[in-house]
Write a protein that holds these residues in place. Structure first.
Motif, PDB file in Angstrom:
ATOM      1  N   GLY A   1       0.835  -1.200   0.000  1.00 61.44           N
ATOM      2  CA  GLY A   1       0.000   0.000   0.000  1.00 61.44           C
ATOM      3  C   GLY A   1       0.863   1.239   0.000  1.00 61.44           C
ATOM      4  N   THR A   2       0.234   2.391   0.108  1.00 69.48           N
ATOM      5  CA  THR A   2       1.000   3.629   0.152  1.00 69.48           C
ATOM      6  C   THR A   2       0.850   4.278   1.513  1.00 69.48           C
ATOM      7  OG1 THR A   2       1.481   5.686  -1.025  1.00 69.48           O
ATOM      8  CG2 THR A   2      -0.841   5.116  -0.743  1.00 69.48           C
ATOM      9  N   TYR A   3       1.865   5.023   1.914  1.00 73.73           N
ATOM     10  CA  TYR A   3       1.924   5.601   3.255  1.00 73.73           C
ATOM     11  C   TYR A   3       2.477   7.024   3.173  1.00 73.73           C
ATOM     12  CZ  TYR A   3       1.294   0.744   4.482  1.00 73.73           C
ATOM     13  OH  TYR A   3       0.783  -0.536   4.569  1.00 73.73           O
ATOM     14  N   PRO A   4       2.103   7.886   4.121  1.00 68.52           N
ATOM     15  CA  PRO A   4       2.598   9.263   4.100  1.00 68.52           C
ATOM     16  C   PRO A   4       4.114   9.372   4.039  1.00 68.52           C
ATOM     17  CG  PRO A   4       0.791   9.090   5.663  1.00 68.52           C
ATOM     18  CD  PRO A   4       1.087   7.694   5.197  1.00 68.52           C
ATOM     19  N   VAL A   5       4.832   8.488   4.733  1.00 65.40           N
ATOM     20  CA  VAL A   5       6.287   8.561   4.722  1.00 65.40           C
ATOM     21  C   VAL A   5       6.840   8.279   3.315  1.00 65.40           C
ATOM     22  CG1 VAL A   5       6.662   6.135   5.413  1.00 65.40           C
ATOM     23  CG2 VAL A   5       8.408   7.850   5.892  1.00 65.40           C
ATOM     24  N   ILE A   6       6.201   7.381   2.585  1.00 65.08           N
ATOM     25  CA  ILE A   6       6.635   7.089   1.210  1.00 65.08           C
ATOM     26  C   ILE A   6       6.332   8.278   0.301  1.00 65.08           C
ATOM     27  CG2 ILE A   6       6.356   5.574  -0.774  1.00 65.08           C
ATOM     28  CD1 ILE A   6       7.696   4.115   1.509  1.00 65.08           C
ATOM     29  N   GLU A   7       5.176   8.897   0.504  1.00 62.44           N
ATOM     30  CA  GLU A   7       4.826  10.069  -0.306  1.00 62.44           C
ATOM     31  C   GLU A   7       5.779  11.226  -0.035  1.00 62.44           C
ATOM     32  OE1 GLU A   7       2.709   9.858  -2.880  1.00 62.44           O
ATOM     33  OE2 GLU A   7       2.835   7.775  -2.206  1.00 62.44           O
ATOM     34  N   ASP A   8       6.224  11.350   1.224  1.00 63.86           N
ATOM     35  CA  ASP A   8       7.226  12.377   1.542  1.00 63.86           C
ATOM     36  C   ASP A   8       8.526  12.126   0.788  1.00 63.86           C
ATOM     37  OD1 ASP A   8       5.619  13.851   3.189  1.00 63.86           O
ATOM     38  OD2 ASP A   8       6.459  13.101   5.072  1.00 63.86           O
ATOM     39  N   ILE A   9       8.918  10.865   0.704  1.00 61.84           N
ATOM     40  CA  ILE A   9      10.130  10.508  -0.034  1.00 61.84           C
ATOM     41  C   ILE A   9       9.979  10.874  -1.511  1.00 61.84           C
ATOM     42  CG2 ILE A   9      11.435   8.505  -0.903  1.00 61.84           C
ATOM     43  CD1 ILE A   9      11.116   7.304   1.947  1.00 61.84           C
ATOM     44  N   ARG A  10       8.816  10.601  -2.080  1.00 62.27           N
ATOM     45  CA  ARG A  10       8.570  10.959  -3.475  1.00 62.27           C
ATOM     46  C   ARG A  10       8.685  12.472  -3.683  1.00 62.27           C
ATOM     47  NH1 ARG A  10       6.268   6.633  -6.305  1.00 62.27           N
ATOM     48  NH2 ARG A  10       4.890   5.259  -5.099  1.00 62.27           N
ATOM     49  N   LYS A  11       7.994  13.215  -2.814  1.00 70.37           N
ATOM     50  CA  LYS A  11       7.884  14.672  -3.008  1.00 70.37           C
ATOM     51  C   LYS A  11       9.175  15.406  -2.660  1.00 70.37           C
ATOM     52  CE  LYS A  11       2.942  14.532  -1.893  1.00 70.37           C
ATOM     53  NZ  LYS A  11       1.953  14.768  -0.808  1.00 70.37           N
ATOM     54  N   LYS A  12       9.779  15.019  -1.552  1.00 68.81           N
ATOM     55  CA  LYS A  12      10.929  15.785  -1.064  1.00 68.81           C
ATOM     56  C   LYS A  12      12.267  15.329  -1.634  1.00 68.81           C
ATOM     57  CE  LYS A  12       8.582  16.931   3.275  1.00 68.81           C
ATOM     58  NZ  LYS A  12       8.590  16.792   4.752  1.00 68.81           N
ATOM     59  N   LEU A  13      12.343  14.085  -2.071  1.00 66.35           N
ATOM     60  CA  LEU A  13      13.601  13.576  -2.611  1.00 66.35           C
ATOM     61  C   LEU A  13      13.538  13.388  -4.118  1.00 66.35           C
ATOM     62  CD1 LEU A  13      14.594  10.940   0.114  1.00 66.35           C
ATOM     63  CD2 LEU A  13      15.373  13.299  -0.097  1.00 66.35           C
ATOM     64  N   TYR A  14      12.653  12.506  -4.575  1.00 64.16           N
ATOM     65  CA  TYR A  14      12.653  12.181  -6.004  1.00 64.16           C
ATOM     66  C   TYR A  14      12.210  13.349  -6.868  1.00 64.16           C
ATOM     67  CZ  TYR A  14      14.008   7.455  -4.975  1.00 64.16           C
ATOM     68  OH  TYR A  14      14.738   6.374  -4.558  1.00 64.16           O
ATOM     69  N   ALA A  15      11.248  14.137  -6.407  1.00 63.07           N
ATOM     70  CA  ALA A  15      10.815  15.309  -7.189  1.00 63.07           C
ATOM     71  C   ALA A  15      11.928  16.348  -7.291  1.00 63.07           C
ATOM     72  CB  ALA A  15       9.570  15.932  -6.548  1.00 63.07           C
ATOM     73  N   ALA A  16      12.872  16.298  -6.333  1.00 63.51           N
ATOM     74  CA  ALA A  16      14.001  17.240  -6.341  1.00 63.51           C
ATOM     75  C   ALA A  16      15.264  16.620  -6.931  1.00 63.51           C
ATOM     76  CB  ALA A  16      14.270  17.721  -4.913  1.00 63.51           C
ATOM     77  N   GLY A  17      15.137  15.411  -7.504  1.00 62.81           N
ATOM     78  CA  GLY A  17      16.295  14.752  -8.095  1.00 62.81           C
ATOM     79  C   GLY A  17      17.282  14.222  -7.081  1.00 62.81           C
ATOM     80  N   LYS A  18      16.819  13.951  -5.843  1.00 59.13           N
ATOM     81  CA  LYS A  18      17.720  13.510  -4.785  1.00 59.13           C
ATOM     82  C   LYS A  18      17.436  12.090  -4.304  1.00 59.13           C
ATOM     83  CE  LYS A  18      18.447  18.195  -2.993  1.00 59.13           C
ATOM     84  NZ  LYS A  18      18.287  19.098  -1.821  1.00 59.13           N
ATOM     85  N   GLY A  19      16.614  11.349  -5.037  1.00 53.18           N
ATOM     86  CA  GLY A  19      16.336   9.976  -4.648  1.00 53.18           C
ATOM     87  C   GLY A  19      17.515   9.068  -4.920  1.00 53.18           C
ATOM     88  N   ASN A  20      17.574   7.942  -4.228  1.00 51.74           N
ATOM     89  CA  ASN A  20      18.720   7.050  -4.366  1.00 51.74           C
ATOM     90  C   ASN A  20      18.591   6.073  -5.520  1.00 51.74           C
ATOM     91  OD1 ASN A  20      20.246   4.312  -3.315  1.00 51.74           O
ATOM     92  ND2 ASN A  20      21.366   6.198  -2.857  1.00 51.74           N
ATOM     93  N   LEU A  21      17.373   5.747  -5.929  1.00 52.50           N
ATOM     94  CA  LEU A  21      17.168   4.778  -7.001  1.00 52.50           C
ATOM     95  C   LEU A  21      17.064   5.469  -8.353  1.00 52.50           C
ATOM     96  CD1 LEU A  21      14.565   2.396  -5.312  1.00 52.50           C
ATOM     97  CD2 LEU A  21      17.017   2.031  -5.570  1.00 52.50           C
ATOM     98  N   ALA A  22      17.723   4.887  -9.343  1.00 52.69           N
ATOM     99  CA  ALA A  22      17.670   5.454 -10.690  1.00 52.69           C
ATOM    100  C   ALA A  22      16.276   5.331 -11.293  1.00 52.69           C
ATOM    101  CB  ALA A  22      18.694   4.757 -11.582  1.00 52.69           C
ATOM    102  N   ASP A  23      15.604   4.241 -10.983  1.00 50.84           N
ATOM    103  CA  ASP A  23      14.274   3.969 -11.537  1.00 50.84           C
ATOM    104  C   ASP A  23      13.216   4.334 -10.494  1.00 50.84           C
ATOM    105  OD1 ASP A  23      11.952   2.997 -12.613  1.00 50.84           O
ATOM    106  OD2 ASP A  23      12.689   0.960 -12.947  1.00 50.84           O
TER     107      ASP A  23
END
Length: 437
Positions: free
Chosen positions: A287-309
């Motif tokens: 399922g989805t959780y607020p902590v995962i959505e924070d990771i999407r918004k604050k890291l991956y949307a800013a190009g700072k996520g750890n996974l290439a995909d």
């Protein structure tokens, strides 16, 4: 759906955006990550360690743990025990000394088991490793958090009993244990053998040589045995090969139950239609959780996520990594409550924090992870902290939890096995079991 080639490429290639190490300062909390992002088990390692690092970065964005930033360094083990030991030795004295280690490998965990107590660096083995390490008096620096292989195996038997109409209905049934021929694959045998005697089912043990890309002879044995259920205790490519070979041999996937390391998107997507209806154990609720959505918004949307995909964010392995990160940060936070807020904790202090965890529903909700994993409460006697599991099923596109509540198997049996095995280990090593302060 992604192609197998795309999946394997994205599993092996981690984003270089954050590098292999967090920038370490003298007052940071340094954590050693002997990880693996290449080789036959790259999908598991890259997803898991990617999830951990994403959570570290999320915590650091908000100022760290009471102002203490988390730093880390990865060292590529390729899931090889000797390389894992080398990585541990290389990382343990860096940046003022590692205060926590997690190899995500039973072989590596066994290889450094005696060293970590001497070095006073706690090791977590989340969902794997030595099940008897739940006994904190004998293994004060090892934490098989959430659920060990023994409690997972007991949970499997409980689920199969319930599915059959009651535990008494297991009598006379035949269950195949199709396992990775390694310490990992053999770990659940004490529980499965004891419960076979207890409930009267026949346990047929069939080993698969790693990495498991060839299983024709094993499935011929399964066809001849004609079992009621097959427990797939696999890892890496072994899992998709088993699922596809089961289809070719006409064995219903609904009668297969995988270990949680055989229950990721990287196992089912390459298997195509053969995986539909296949079930596995899990210690996370899909399922989805607020902590995962924070990771999407604050890291991956800013190009700072750890996974290439980015499609792997919130996948099974990624969620397990985030779960590990949460438990570690909570252990550090707990340690700071006793030893000093705003200070980097030593390995001994983090060990105390791991031994006094209480990540209940209220704390999970505050983190944004309510229901993502079972409540975890540890003690000196219980370094596992839960033992609860769920079952998930692949519908052809995604995993769905098919047990609404957490399952707990025969904990009286598993605790008896834990204490007997720990006592034997203590006698062999000349350890006087005791709680550390």
């Amino acid at each position: 759906m992604k192609s197998v080639k795309t999946l394997l490429f994205s599993a092996a290639v981690a984003s270089a955006a954050m590098g292999i190490a967090g920038s370490a300062l003298a007052d940071d909390q340094f954590i050693a990550l002997p990880s693996y992002r290449v080789g036959p088990y790259a999908a598991g390692g890259s997803g898991f360690f990617g999830g951990i690092i994403d959570y570290f970065n999320l915590v650091n964005l908000s100022g760290g743990v009471n102002g203490v930033k988390i730093s880390w360094e990865e060292c590529e083990t390729e899931y090889n025990p000797s390389r894992g030991i080398e990585c541990y030795e290389r990382l343990k004295t860096k940046n003022g000394g590692a205060t926590l280690v997690e190899p995500l490998s039973t072989g590596v965990a066994y290889g450094i088991l005696d060293r970590i107590a001497q070095d006073k660096i706690p090791m977590t083995t989340i969902g794997y490793g030595r099940s008897d390490a739940a006994n904190g008096k004998t293994f004060p620096y090892v934490f098989p958090l959430i659920a060990s292989y023994w409690n997972q195996a007991a949970g499997m038997v409980k689920y199969l009993g319930d599915k059959s109409g009651g535990m008494d209905k297991l009598k006379g049934k035949k269950i195949v244990h199709l396992y990775h021929d390694s310490a990992f694959g053999k770990e659940p045998l004490p529980v499965l053998e004891a419960q076979a005697r207890q409930y009267g089912f026949e346990l047929v043990k069939i080993a698969v040589a790693p990495p498991g890309s060839e299983q024709q002879s094993q499935w011929l044995q399964i066809r001849q045995a004609n079992p009621d259920y097959v427990i797939l205790w696999g890892w890496g490519v072994m899992n998709s090969v088993a699922i596809k070979t089961a289809q070719r041999n006409g064995f219903p996937r609904e009668k297969m139950l995988g270990v949680w390391w055989a229950g990721s998107e990287e196992d089912t997507i390459p298997s195509g239609d053969a995986a539909k209806g296949y079930s596995t154990m899990t210690f996370n609720t899909p399922g989805t959780y607020p902590v995962i959505e924070d990771i999407r918004k604050k890291l991956y949307a800013a190009g700072k996520g750890n996974l290439a995909d980015q499609s792997r964010v919130n996948s099974v392995y990624h969620m397990r990594g985030v779960t590990a990160g949460i438990l570690w940060i909570e252990a550090i936070r707990t340690a700071q409550e006793r030893f000093g807020k705003g200070k980097a904790m030593t390995g001994e202090q983090v060990r105390w924090g791991l031994e006094n965890l209480n990540v209940d529903d209220a704390r999970q909700k505050a983190i944004g992870a309510l229901g993502m994993f079972p409540p975890v409460k540890t003690s000196c006697d219980d370094h596992e902290g839960s033992g609860a599991v769920k079952v998930q099923q692949w519908d052809g596109k995604k995993w769905n939890a098919i047990t609404p509540n957490w399952i707990i198997g025969d904990k009286a049996l598993t605790r008896k096995l834990v204490d007997e095995s720990a006592a034997k280990y203590a006698a062999e090593k000349g350890i006087t079991p005791a709680c550390l302060k």
